[in-house]
Structure formats: C-alpha cells, structure tokens
Scaffold this active site. Structure first.
Site, short mmCIF file in Angstrom:
data_model
loop_
_atom_site.label_atom_id
_atom_site.label_comp_id
_atom_site.label_asym_id
_atom_site.label_seq_id
_atom_site.Cartn_x
_atom_site.Cartn_y
_atom_site.Cartn_z
N TYR A 280 1.69 11.21 5.31
CA TYR A 280 0.70 12.28 5.31
C TYR A 280 -0.55 11.78 6.05
O TYR A 280 -1.36 11.05 5.49
CB TYR A 280 0.39 12.66 3.87
CG TYR A 280 -0.46 13.90 3.68
CD1 TYR A 280 -0.87 14.69 4.74
CD2 TYR A 280 -0.85 14.28 2.40
CE1 TYR A 280 -1.63 15.82 4.55
CE2 TYR A 280 -1.62 15.42 2.18
CZ TYR A 280 -2.01 16.18 3.26
OH TYR A 280 -2.78 17.30 3.05
N LYS B 72 3.62 13.78 9.00
CA LYS B 72 2.84 15.01 8.94
C LYS B 72 1.52 14.75 9.67
O LYS B 72 0.63 14.10 9.14
CB LYS B 72 2.61 15.39 7.48
CG LYS B 72 1.79 16.65 7.23
CD LYS B 72 1.63 16.83 5.72
CE LYS B 72 0.99 18.14 5.33
NZ LYS B 72 -0.44 18.21 5.70
#
Length: 297
Positions: A131, A159
């Site tokens: 992330y 991501k």
C-alpha cells in the site's frame, strides 16, 4: 484476484462502537454489485483508529458476508510486532489477501520499509498487497524499492497513488514500474480521480474508495477500461469531476464518502471517529446536490 475493481468500504463508527450492521450492509451491497474484491480496513476503513480486537471483528464480518468475493484486509500498524499480530488475525478470519502500508510516527528509511515487508511476507500464508499511500504515511516509495519488495515471496500487488493526468505520462509511469516488478505482481491504481487514466495506462486493478459506496459506478469505469474502451472510461470518470473536486476541497475522500453514506441512509451520523467529522451545513448541502446531479442519491 488482485485485478479489476477492489472496493474499499467505510467502517462506520461513533465514539461508543463500530456500527456493525451498517458495515455489513455496505459489504453486502458490494457483493450484490459483483465487485472483484473487497478491501476491508483500508484508509476509508479507518483502520488507524481501531483497536486490534475491533479490527479482528471487522475482518471476520467482512469475510462472513462477502460470500465468494475475496476480501483483502488491512494490517498496517506502527510496529512490526503489531503488524504481525494483525496479519495473524486477518488470516484467522479467512482473508484472501492482506494490505500493508508503512505506517510510522518517525520518518522511515528505505531499508526500514524493506525490512518491514521482508519480515511480514515471511510469515504470511496469503498474498500481500503493498500500500503506497504517501498522503497518509508521508513515505515516498521509489520504483527501485517497489521492485525489491515485489520480489519478496508472497507479494502479489502494488497499490500506487494517482498516475500523471496526461495519458502518455501515465503509460510511461506504469511501464517504468512494470519493468522492475515480477510479471505476476499486479499494479493497482488508487486516487479515484486518476483511476480511469491509470487503468487505461495498463494498471491491472483499481483500489477504489467510491467503489465501496457506489460500486456500479466504479465497475462501469473499470470494465470499460479493461475492455479497451478508453474513451468511454475517461468520459465516465470526467462526469464525476464534481465529486473529485469535493475530494480535493476536503483533503481527500474520507469525509466526503462518510457524509455521502450518511446522506444515503447507509450509515448513521456520526460515522467517523473523533476528532474526524463529516461535512456539515453548506458543505453537506453541496455534497447532497452533487450526488443528486450525478444520479448517485
């Protein structure tokens, strides 16, 4: 699994408790819409404001009500010790994958971040999504660091934050990262206003905030882009510019999405943990008007 639309629902709460019934309703809406995966306890899921026990409960609820839809559970925390404990809880709940951002109070160095992912990936039995969210972590990943982390066992997706707005620059940015990560590692775009551009540029997934509340709208953009209908995907996203403008105005998507959930009767106010607050007064009325104009009300 870590492709297509991954919808990230709000975790509605007040100072007394999580609104479990509201959370379940949001998850069931995503299942009914046919999203590709559900991202529980991301930034929209308010993970940083919850105890370990509350996060474990949300993970169990998400998996229990997701049916056959894979659930990605956020495990980010300040200490590696706590991340490992949260990873155990997520796996025990039946998560299909986990999502990890390098949270920190003190600024982190590249080797510290690599060490975090190295330690966690060695203990996982499910895939891990990296992330990259500098807006909250204040950590800037280099593409080279992404490449090193992506080579770790079990890392399955990255991501990334929003891509450049210009399509050629977006394609160049995705291609540059793609060249540094293993071919089996997917690249997903976040920053909803940039999603169509990122998908058109070759991203495999959209990790979506609006997908958690308006899944049909996000699915239309995702499916158009992944089917090669780039102009359609761009037009569908541009139509939502009044919503993107509110995201920019209010420092991100969380307050806007939580207020929208309240306006739609999907969450009872207040739905954010203090000191966070949903929109009030004229700003709330402005959002209601935007939702009505866009056909989202």
């Amino acid at each position: 699994m870590l492709t297509g639309l991954s919808a990230f629902p709000l975790t509605p709460m007040n100072e007394s408790a999580i609104d479990e019934a509201a959370f379940v309703r949001l998850v069931e809406r995503l299942v009914a819409a046919g999203v590709d995966s559900i991202g529980a306890l991301g930034s929209t899921g308010n993970y940083a404001y919850l105890s370990r026990e509350e996060r474990a409960r949300i993970a169990r609820l998400a998996v229990a009500h997701a049916g056959d839809v894979p659930v990605i559970v956020g495990i980010s925390a300040l200490r590696t010790r706590d991340v490992l404990a949260l990873a155990e809880d997520a796996q025990a709940a039946g998560a299909s994958a986990v999502l990890l951002a390098p949270m920190s109070y003190q600024p982190l160095a590249d080797e510290e971040v690599f060490g975090l992912y190295e330690a966690v990936s060695a203990r996982l039995s499910v895939p891990l999504c990296v992330y990259d969210n500098p807006g909250t972590t204040r950590f800037q990943f280099s593409d080279e660091l992404h490449g090193r982390i992506a080579a770790l066992p079990g890392v399955a997706s990255i991501k990334i934050p929003g891509v450049p707005a210009e399509p050629a620059a977006a394609r160049e940015r995705v291609a540059r990262l793609r060249a540094l990560v293993p071919p089996e590692v997917t690249i997903g775009v976040s920053g909803d206003a940039f999603a169509a551009t990122g998908l058109n540029a070759g991203c495999d997934a959209w990790y979506s905030v609006i997908g958690g509340l308006f899944p049909e709208t996000a699915l239309a953009i995702t499916r158009a882009a992944r089917a090669g209908r780039q102009e359609e995907a761009t037009a569908l996203s541009q139509r939502l510019e009044p919503l993107w403008a509110l995201f920019r105005q209010h420092g991100g998507s969380l307050r806007v999405v939580a207020t929208a959930a309240e306006l739609l009767g999907l969450a009872e106010p207040p739905s954010l943990p203090l000191p966070l607050r949903t929109l009030a007064g004229q700003e709330r009325q402005q959002l209601a008007a935007v939702l009505e104009t866009l056909g989202l009300a």
